[in-house]
Design an enzyme around this catalytic site. Structure first.
Site, short mmCIF file in Angstrom:
data_model
loop_
_atom_site.label_atom_id
_atom_site.label_comp_id
_atom_site.label_asym_id
_atom_site.label_seq_id
_atom_site.Cartn_x
_atom_site.Cartn_y
_atom_site.Cartn_z
N GLU A 291 62.29 37.11 65.99
CA GLU A 291 63.62 36.59 65.65
C GLU A 291 63.87 35.15 66.11
O GLU A 291 64.62 34.91 67.05
CB GLU A 291 64.70 37.50 66.22
CG GLU A 291 64.65 38.91 65.70
CD GLU A 291 65.76 39.80 66.22
OE1 GLU A 291 65.87 40.94 65.75
OE2 GLU A 291 66.54 39.35 67.10
N GLU A 511 62.47 45.91 62.51
CA GLU A 511 63.35 46.55 63.49
C GLU A 511 64.55 47.11 62.75
O GLU A 511 65.07 46.49 61.83
CB GLU A 511 63.86 45.58 64.56
CG GLU A 511 62.91 45.25 65.68
CD GLU A 511 63.58 44.35 66.72
OE1 GLU A 511 64.82 44.43 66.89
OE2 GLU A 511 62.86 43.56 67.35
#
Length: 608
Positions: A291, A511
């Site tokens: 991320e 995720e």
């Protein structure tokens, strides 16, 4: 505690005086080549130290810290952090009991009183995922390992953030202990095997491998991760590794400001090369960065004013200064990923696939007939996943970022754009929830006004629908941004692959997970283990993935549930729980929740 200036001088002096003595690795037999996508149990794993790296043993920390210690410079770094909580569990990493302490069966929901959550789409019954679909559970080093200062590990920025800045972590918890996966990994991996989880995606701790970010490799850390990989292989569980999950070595903040400086690119490259060269034969997928969008909502909030580490850069600490910092972070992160990916594919000729994990949520115009709503949705996408879309476009930033940010946004050279373009083998998205975007005539003015509270995105959104009803059930207050919105995931997967980046060959939901509301306030296991909202979330999101494949022809090739068990949830600390297993933070026991069996049940029906 030392003043920062004195601490820096000690660091620099000691780094010049200390010359770690390399130790030669024992000769090791080579593995026979195996297909990394079809890992079978083995008990003979051995690991080769990549050429060009020297190793040393970092001495344990003295109490109190003694600056004439063999590793006094490491002690000085930990002194910058403050006292570390002692370990809780007495199991040694090589204790055979660690692999046999778990029961072979687990209490789980039954049909007599309340079954697992059913599918809302009867057409999915008996439908199957592609045979090559990969799935498992995930986590990250700082969030579960504990053992913060053990065995020569250096501190990360999060060791400092969880100890020093008042209130930075809401419940004042730290990652010092958490679940002590560092000591209990054999139990954890064996439990995954007993639960039928085929793959595990953790991260490697950069400051555990390189305590100062660079220099000699920490032998104890390498031995630890060797054994973790060995244990996964022995249990027949596929390892999928993330190289960086936000735990930047603190030493690099001290030395040059970490991700705010271009120097980070080569230091990350050096670290990534070592880990990849050592483990690539057994890792089918590499995530270089977790991320990079964290540069926006996390990195830019670090107290970079010279209080806790030296201040670097000539930007101010106001809104514009923070914007400069966040976009420098993103810029160098993209370059670091791209440099590793190019080396991996062209020079090292790695066996697996490589990409980075995006953080993004689906944004839908509240009213598609209102131009301002449509524009707000587009800007929300541009400033989240579009920001890091260069691998799928021309290697550059979206025009809206350039127009809005001007010289605040760094520029790529032609060669850097070429490096970034095509640097991802597939698309990975951490897709947790969805929003509706709405706009007004003032949004265009906002893009030119750095004093506007909404700048630079200038794209209002909420989790209320056009009918003024919430998009889905809410999560824990510690994750106030999260609602359960399964239909949003299906729309998002189609949008990314069919409209935004049509060159994407396949996409992975790297995720997804849910924080059961107020779970940390519950004290009885009978109240904790039936996590109905989380179970419903997994059923809905997994159905959405299968719907995307069957109905929308989206090539979804994997899904990774977050998280293996309760963990340190960054600014929320330990009080927000995302785990598929409950962690008792007193005795560190783990207990699978209903959501774990919901996950298992879904894949039992749909996996091949």
């Amino acid at each position: 505690m030392l003043e920062m200036a004195n601490c820096q001088l000690i660091h620099l002096a000691l780094l010049l005086l200390l010359s770690p003595i390399p130790t030669s690795a024992h000769p090791r037999p080579q593995f026979q080549d195996t297909d990394p996508t079809s890992i079978t149990p083995t008990s003979t794993a051995t690991f080769v130290n990549p050429p060009g790296y020297k190793t040393t043993t970092y001495a344990p920390l003295a109490t109190p810290f003694k600056y004439n210690h063999t590793s006094a410079n490491l002690a000085a770094l930990w002194n910058q952090v403050g006292p570390i909580a002692p370990r809780k569990h007495n199991t040694l990493p090589n204790d055979p009991a660690a692999s046999t302490a778990e029961l072979d069966t687990f209490p789980q929901p039954g049909e007599q009183f309340h079954p697992l959550v059913p599918s809302r789409d009867a057409n999915l019954t008996s439908k199957k995922l592609p045979r090559s679909f990969m799935w498992g559970v995930s986590s990250s080093a700082y969030q579960i390992e504990g053992a913060a200062a053990a065995d020569g590990k250096g501190p990360s920025i999060w060791d400092l953030l969880s100890h020093r800045p008042p209130g930075f972590v809401q419940d004042n918890s730290t990652g010092d202990v958490v679940a002590e996966h560092y000591y209990l990994y054999k139990q954890d991996i064996r439990r995954l095997k007993l639960l039928g989880i085929p793959a595990f995606s953790p991260s490697i701790s950069w400051p555990r491998i390189f305590p100062f970010g660079t220099g000699a490799v920490n032998e104890a850390a390498v031995a630890h991760y060797d054994d973790v990989i060995q244990e996964l292989l022995f249990r027949g569980i596929t390892p999928v590794l993330t190289l960086f999950h936000w735990d930047t070595p603190l030493a690099l903040f001290n030395e040059y400001g970490a991700w705010s400086s271009p120097r980070i690119v080569d230091d990350f490259f050096n670290y990534a090369k070592f880990v990849i060269m050592r483990y690539d034969k057994y890792v089918p997928i590499w995530f270089t960065i977790n991320e990079p969008q964290y540069c926006n909502w996390q990195y830019s909030t670090y107290p970079d004013d010279g209080t806790y580490w030296p201040k670097y850069g000539n930007w101010t600490d106001d809104k514009v200064g923070k914007a400069r910092r966040r976009f420098l972070c993103g810029h160098h992160t993209l370059l670091a990923h791209a440099k590793v990916a190019k080396w991996y594919k062209e020079e090292f000729k790695g066996k697996g696939r490589i990409t980075f994990k995006n953080s993004g949520n689906y944004y839908e115009a509240r009213d598609v007939n209102l131009p301002n709503d449509v524009l707000s949705a587009k800007r929300s996408v541009d400033f989240s996943i579009g920001w890091f879309g260069g691998p799928w476009t021309d290697g550059d930033y979206p025009p809206s970022l350039k127009t809005t940010l001007g010289d605040i946004l760094p520029t790529f050279t032609p060669s850097e754009k070429a490096l970034i373009k095509g640097s991802c083998d597939f698309y990975a998205i951490d897709a947790y929830t969805a929003y509706t975007a709405y706009g007004s005539d003032n949004d265009i003015q906002c893009t030119n006004d750095t004093f506007n509270a909404a700048w630079p995105e200038c794209a209002p959104s909420s989790q209320m629908g056009g009918n003024q009803f919430p998009l889905g059930p809410s999560s824990d207050p510690g994750a106030s941004w999260l609602r359960s919105t399964p239909a949003g995931l299906r729309k998002y997967l189609k949008f990314i692959t069919k409209e935004l980046f049509p060159t994407v060959p396949d996409i992975v939901v790297s995720e997804f997970g849910f924080a059961e509301p107020f779970e940390s306030s519950l004290t009885k296991m009978e109240d904790i283990l039936w996590d109905l909202r989380r179970a419903d979330y997994y059923q809905g999101f997994l159905d959405a993935i299968l719907q995307s494949i069957l109905y929308d022809n989206v090539n979804v090739t994997g899904a990774w549930a977050w998280s293996i068990y309760d963990n340190f949830e960054w600014n929320s600390g330990l009080s927000t729980r995302f785990g598929l297993q409950y962690v008792n933070y007193t005795d560190l026991s783990r207990t699978p929740k209903a959501s774990m069996f919901q996950l298992k049940s879904w894949f039992r029906e749909h996996a091949q």
